[in-house]
Design a protein around this motif. Structure first.
Motif, short mmCIF file in Angstrom:
data_model
loop_
_atom_site.label_atom_id
_atom_site.label_comp_id
_atom_site.label_asym_id
_atom_site.label_seq_id
_atom_site.Cartn_x
_atom_site.Cartn_y
_atom_site.Cartn_z
N LEU A 28 4.54 10.63 15.43
CA LEU A 28 4.03 9.97 13.97
C LEU A 28 3.83 11.04 13.27
O LEU A 28 3.40 12.49 14.59
CB LEU A 28 3.69 9.12 14.04
CG LEU A 28 4.12 7.30 14.50
CD1 LEU A 28 2.33 6.53 14.73
CD2 LEU A 28 4.41 6.58 13.78
N PRO A 29 3.58 11.38 12.40
CA PRO A 29 3.16 12.55 11.59
C PRO A 29 1.68 12.43 11.64
O PRO A 29 0.98 11.33 11.94
CB PRO A 29 3.69 12.39 10.13
CG PRO A 29 4.74 11.49 9.82
CD PRO A 29 4.34 11.01 10.99
N ASP A 30 1.04 13.78 11.55
CA ASP A 30 -0.49 13.96 12.05
C ASP A 30 -1.32 13.00 10.85
O ASP A 30 -1.86 11.89 12.05
CB ASP A 30 -0.40 15.24 11.95
CG ASP A 30 -1.07 16.30 12.82
OD1 ASP A 30 -0.90 15.98 13.97
OD2 ASP A 30 -1.37 17.13 12.86
N GLY A 31 -0.88 12.77 9.34
CA GLY A 31 -2.20 11.64 9.63
C GLY A 31 -2.10 9.76 9.52
O GLY A 31 -2.86 9.54 9.94
N GLY A 87 -4.93 6.11 -2.07
CA GLY A 87 -2.75 6.01 -1.69
C GLY A 87 -2.71 6.01 -0.58
O GLY A 87 -3.65 6.51 0.66
N PRO A 88 -1.30 6.60 -0.22
CA PRO A 88 -0.78 6.62 1.24
C PRO A 88 -0.96 7.91 1.65
O PRO A 88 -1.60 8.99 1.19
CB PRO A 88 1.37 6.25 1.79
CG PRO A 88 1.23 6.84 0.18
CD PRO A 88 -0.10 6.80 -0.21
N VAL A 89 -1.35 7.88 3.16
CA VAL A 89 -2.35 8.94 3.42
C VAL A 89 -1.33 10.07 3.53
O VAL A 89 -1.04 11.43 3.78
CB VAL A 89 -2.79 9.33 5.11
CG1 VAL A 89 -4.21 8.34 5.41
CG2 VAL A 89 -1.88 8.69 6.05
N THR A 90 0.33 9.70 4.34
CA THR A 90 1.75 10.63 4.16
C THR A 90 3.02 9.64 2.69
O THR A 90 3.22 9.53 3.33
CB THR A 90 2.01 10.50 5.38
OG1 THR A 90 2.40 9.04 5.69
CG2 THR A 90 1.96 11.11 6.27
N PRO A 91 2.50 10.33 1.40
CA PRO A 91 3.13 9.83 0.75
C PRO A 91 4.10 10.48 0.82
O PRO A 91 5.60 11.06 1.93
CB PRO A 91 3.09 11.34 -0.21
CG PRO A 91 1.04 11.89 -0.09
CD PRO A 91 1.39 11.59 1.35
N GLY A 92 5.20 9.38 0.38
CA GLY A 92 6.96 8.94 1.29
C GLY A 92 7.20 8.46 2.26
O GLY A 92 8.12 7.93 2.34
N ARG A 93 6.30 7.97 2.45
CA ARG A 93 6.32 7.31 3.94
C ARG A 93 6.07 6.54 3.96
O ARG A 93 4.82 5.31 5.25
CB ARG A 93 5.89 8.13 5.07
CG ARG A 93 6.31 9.56 4.91
CD ARG A 93 8.01 10.39 5.31
NE ARG A 93 8.15 8.91 7.07
CZ ARG A 93 8.03 9.95 8.17
NH1 ARG A 93 7.61 11.40 8.19
NH2 ARG A 93 8.23 9.16 8.91
N ASP A 94 5.78 5.02 3.09
CA ASP A 94 4.20 4.31 2.70
C ASP A 94 4.58 3.54 3.82
O ASP A 94 3.86 2.42 3.79
CB ASP A 94 3.32 3.97 1.23
CG ASP A 94 4.78 4.21 0.34
OD1 ASP A 94 5.36 5.03 0.97
OD2 ASP A 94 4.58 4.12 -1.00
N THR A 95 5.89 2.86 3.46
CA THR A 95 6.72 1.50 4.67
C THR A 95 6.50 2.11 6.10
O THR A 95 5.89 1.08 6.40
CB THR A 95 7.73 1.82 4.72
OG1 THR A 95 7.45 1.77 3.13
CG2 THR A 95 8.47 -0.03 5.09
N LEU A 96 6.74 2.97 6.61
CA LEU A 96 6.40 3.62 7.69
C LEU A 96 5.05 2.84 8.08
O LEU A 96 4.25 3.08 9.15
CB LEU A 96 6.88 4.85 8.36
CG LEU A 96 6.58 4.75 9.93
CD1 LEU A 96 7.21 4.12 10.55
CD2 LEU A 96 6.58 6.17 10.25
N GLU A 97 4.01 4.33 7.36
CA GLU A 97 2.93 3.71 7.63
C GLU A 97 1.47 2.80 7.55
O GLU A 97 1.00 1.82 8.57
CB GLU A 97 2.31 4.49 6.32
CG GLU A 97 0.28 4.80 6.43
CD GLU A 97 -0.02 5.99 5.16
OE1 GLU A 97 -0.11 6.34 5.38
OE2 GLU A 97 -1.37 5.31 4.69
#
Ligand SMILES: Cc1cc2nc3c(=O)[nH]c(=O)nc-3n(C[C@H](O)[C@H](O)[C@H](O)COP(=O)(O)OP(=O)(O)OC[C@H]3O[C@@H](n4cnc5c(N)ncnc54)[C@H](O)[C@@H]3O)c2cc1C
Lengths: 253, 376
Positions: B5-8, B56-66
């Motif tokens: 997963l991305p870092d954040g 907001g999400p920690v990884t913008p643009g990936r909010d569904t995955l988050e």
């Protein structure tokens, strides 16, 4: 082994044809059928599963002079809503007697723990009767599904007429017909165990068709839950040497 | 078999995972009494959910995955508490798609004052799956606002919500014309009554009656969007975003049961071990599908088919794993292991969230036929 049920409902004197429990569950409900089963097979007693638990109509437990509120080995354990769901149906849920060793630990060889026998007189007759009863309860659920789905509509037709729904109902029907056929044959204890799983599977299929209604705590899903609880508590009651003298004799024959 | 997963997001996963013990400790109490959540508002998981969306999400643009990652971890702790907590929840996603900046400010302003529950009122007693045929109706009041009449059922948290997102048809519009509005539940005409349920009981599912609730013009969602994007189009987008997290809730429930077996039974051998490991492999496989579904929606909000697949698969998985888990213990497992009993009850509910299994399959079929899914 239980003698295969004959075509007539009246078996040997003093013995109830086990199909009676199916009819009772289908027509009168799970708890009245369980009362009938207990009175026929364990009059005046509180039949317990191999783990020492019991799930029985409250009136049956009270008649036997046992307190319907559990004060047994698990009474101080944290509990969820399961007991009150069963309680609301009129069932008493009893933990193993307090002086009984709980068996939480697995066997050293990693196989599932086999509890010491705590069943009181339960045996193949009991588990077979229970399977008939659960089948009747499952068939009652099927009856209800037909009615319920016929009354619900989407896109101009009833849900019952959707092909996917028809297919799902037919799948359940196949299961139930097979279960009945196997029960008619007078199955051995391990076969009855398998049937219990199959009945649960059929119920789950039906509950899916009822939508959220089948998930309500005072609807048909509660009976199905109680039926699963019965299967769980009396799991293995037919083949673990917990049988009473009658069933033990038959088992040897 | 956990995908990178991305870092954040990995940090967020670890953080939410660390709350599992506390969630699990409260799980049976909440199962007995849905109101017990009120005594747990200071718990980190509950606070996290109550405040979600503010930053907001920690990884913008990936909010569904988050949301998927968080939902799985929290549901592994207790799906009941995840659904019982105050916060924006599903309405937050609705606002992200259909809300104007002013509407979002109003909504999050309300939520910022104190822990506030929200609800998402869609299902009706006569119409569950058939959303387009709902009969709740918004009648224009002549001032750009509406008067709302209708009945809803199985709405999570509706009886303690401060703000309700309600779906209804505008009087006189075509069948599929569904509109979403925000309702202040303190307003006259809104009444909700808890329903007893078999599982996921923390969420206090309720029936709602709407008797002439006034909806001012500025609480109607989507009016700032082009007409084509206001109604069903946006609602489909909202469901596309939500469905992967429902799959993740099922994954969390399955994992909770699987891990419980591992913890309580210790080393397993032979056929039992094989059975246990196979369940684990099934969970991992469904997670990979769920992540894919989330990626697809994050890349293209209309790409909802994988989400339907993931949700249908994970709902069945949760039922199977929780049932199998009971079989690792002796007779009376449901009484001796009340947490497993609860998980087995909870698992059944996922089937109906965000569309029943058959509806997901129909969606998948349409996608297949239209060439929108199943192509490399
Ligand atoms: C745990 C849980 C949480 C929920 N949360 C919310 C919430 O927060 N807000 C809210 O508004 N609602 C909520 N719901 C309700 C949920 O959205 C509905 O249960 C769901 O949409 C299904 O509707 P129904 O229960 O009326 O089933 P029905 O629509 O009556 O369906 C019954 C059966 O028919 C099948 N079926 C229906 N239509 C078709 C078709 N066209 N073809 C083939 N088969 C079909 C279904 O698959 C199902 O098996 C929740 C439900 C549950 C159980």
């Amino acid at each position: 082994m239980t003698a295969p049920a004959g075509t007539e409902r009246q078996d040997a004197p003093g013995r109830t044809d086990p199909r009676t429990y199916r009819d009772a569950a289908r027509e009168d409900g799970l708890v009245p059928a369980l009362t009938l089963l207990t009175r026929a097979l364990e009059p005046g007693a509180v039949p317990r599963g191999p783990g020492g638990h019991a799930v029985l109509p409250r009136e049956v437990v009270e008649e036997a002079g046992v307190p319907a509120e559990s004060a047994g080995a698990g009474a101080d354990r944290p509990y969820g809503a399961g007991r009150s769901l069963a309680g609301a149906l009129g069932l008493a849920v009893l933990d193993p007697p307090a002086d009984r060793e709980p068996y939480a630990s697995p066997n050293p060889d990693g196989t599932a723990a086999q509890p010491p026998c705590a069943g009181t007189g339960t045996g193949t007759d009991w588990t077979t009767g229970l399977a008939w009863l659960r089948l009747g309860s499952s068939e009652a659920l099927r009856d209800l599904c037909l009615k319920w789905l016929a009354e619900r509509e989407s896109e101009g037709s009833s849900l019952l007429m959707k092909q996917m729904v028809k297919g799902a109902l037919a799948e359940v029907l196949i299961e139930q017909l097979e279960i009945a056929a196997v029960l008619e044959s007078g199955p051995s204890a391990p076969v009855v165990e398998r049937l219990q799983e199959q009945i649960t599977g059929a119920d789950r299929g039906l509950l899916r068709l009822l939508g959220a209604y089948g998930f309500t705590g005072d609807g048909p899903g509660r009976d199905a839950y109680a039926s699963e609880l019965l299967a769980d508590v009396y799991r293995g009651a037919g083949d673990r040497g917990c049988a009473g003298p009658d069933a033990a004799e038959e088992g040897a024959g | 078999m956990i995908r990178e997963l991305p870092d954040g997001m990995a940090r967020l996963r670890d953080r939410t995972a660390s709350w599992a013990g506390e969630l699990r400790a409260g799980a049976l109490g909440l199962d007995r009494d849905p109101e017990a959540i009120r005594d747990r508002l200071e718990e980190p998981a509950v606070r996290f959910l109550a405040e979600l969306g503010g930053d907001g999400p920690v990884t913008p643009g990936r909010d569904t995955l988050e949301r998927v990652v968080v939902a799985e971890e929290l549901a592994r702790g207790d799906a009941g508490a995840l659904l019982a907590s105050p916060g924006p929840s599903m309405s937050g996603v609705l606002l992200a798609v259909l809300g104007s900046p002013e509407q979002r400010d109003w909504f999050y302003g309300r939520l910022g004052e104190r822990p506030t529950w929200t609800c998402f009122a869609l299902t009706e007693p006569e119409r569950g799956s058939a959303i387009g045929e709902m009969s709740s109706v918004l009648t224009p009041d002549g001032d750009g606002g509406y008067v709302l009449h209708g009945t809803k059922r199985y709405v999570g948290n509706a009886s303690r919500a401060g703000v309700a997102a309600v779906f209804a048809r505008v009087a006189g519009t075509e069948r599929l014309g569904v509109t979403a509005v925000l309702v202040d539940t303190a307003d006259p005409g809104y009444r909700a009554r808890p329903l007893p349920m078999l599982g996921l009981r923390g969420a206090q599912f309720s029936s709602v009656s709407l008797d002439g609730v006034r909806v001012p013009a500025d609480r109607v969602l989507g009016t700032h969007l082009s007409p084509a994007r206001r109604g069903m189009w946006s609602i489909v987008q909202v469901f596309n975003r939500l469905r992967p997290s429902v799959a993740a809730i099922a994954l969390g429930i399955a994992r909770a049961a699987h891990e419980y077996v591992g913890e309580q039974r210790g080393t397993l051998r032979g056929a039992e071990r094989e059975r246990y490991e196979e369940l684990g492999r099934r969970i991992d496989a469904a997670r990979l599908l769920t992540y894919r579904a989330a990626d697809a929606v994050d890349a293209r909000p209309s790409a909802g088919h994988l989400g339907s697949a993931a949700k249908a698969r994970a709902a069945v998985l949760a039922e199977d794993v929780t049932r199998s888990a009971l079989g690792f213990f002796g007779p009376g497992a449901r009484l001796d292991h009340p947490l497993l009993d609860k998980l087995a009850r909870d698992a059944r509910g996922v089937e109906f969230m965000e569309g029943a299994g058959n509806i997901q399959k129909l969606t998948l079929f349409h996608g297949l036929q239209a060439g929108k899914v199943g192509r490399p």
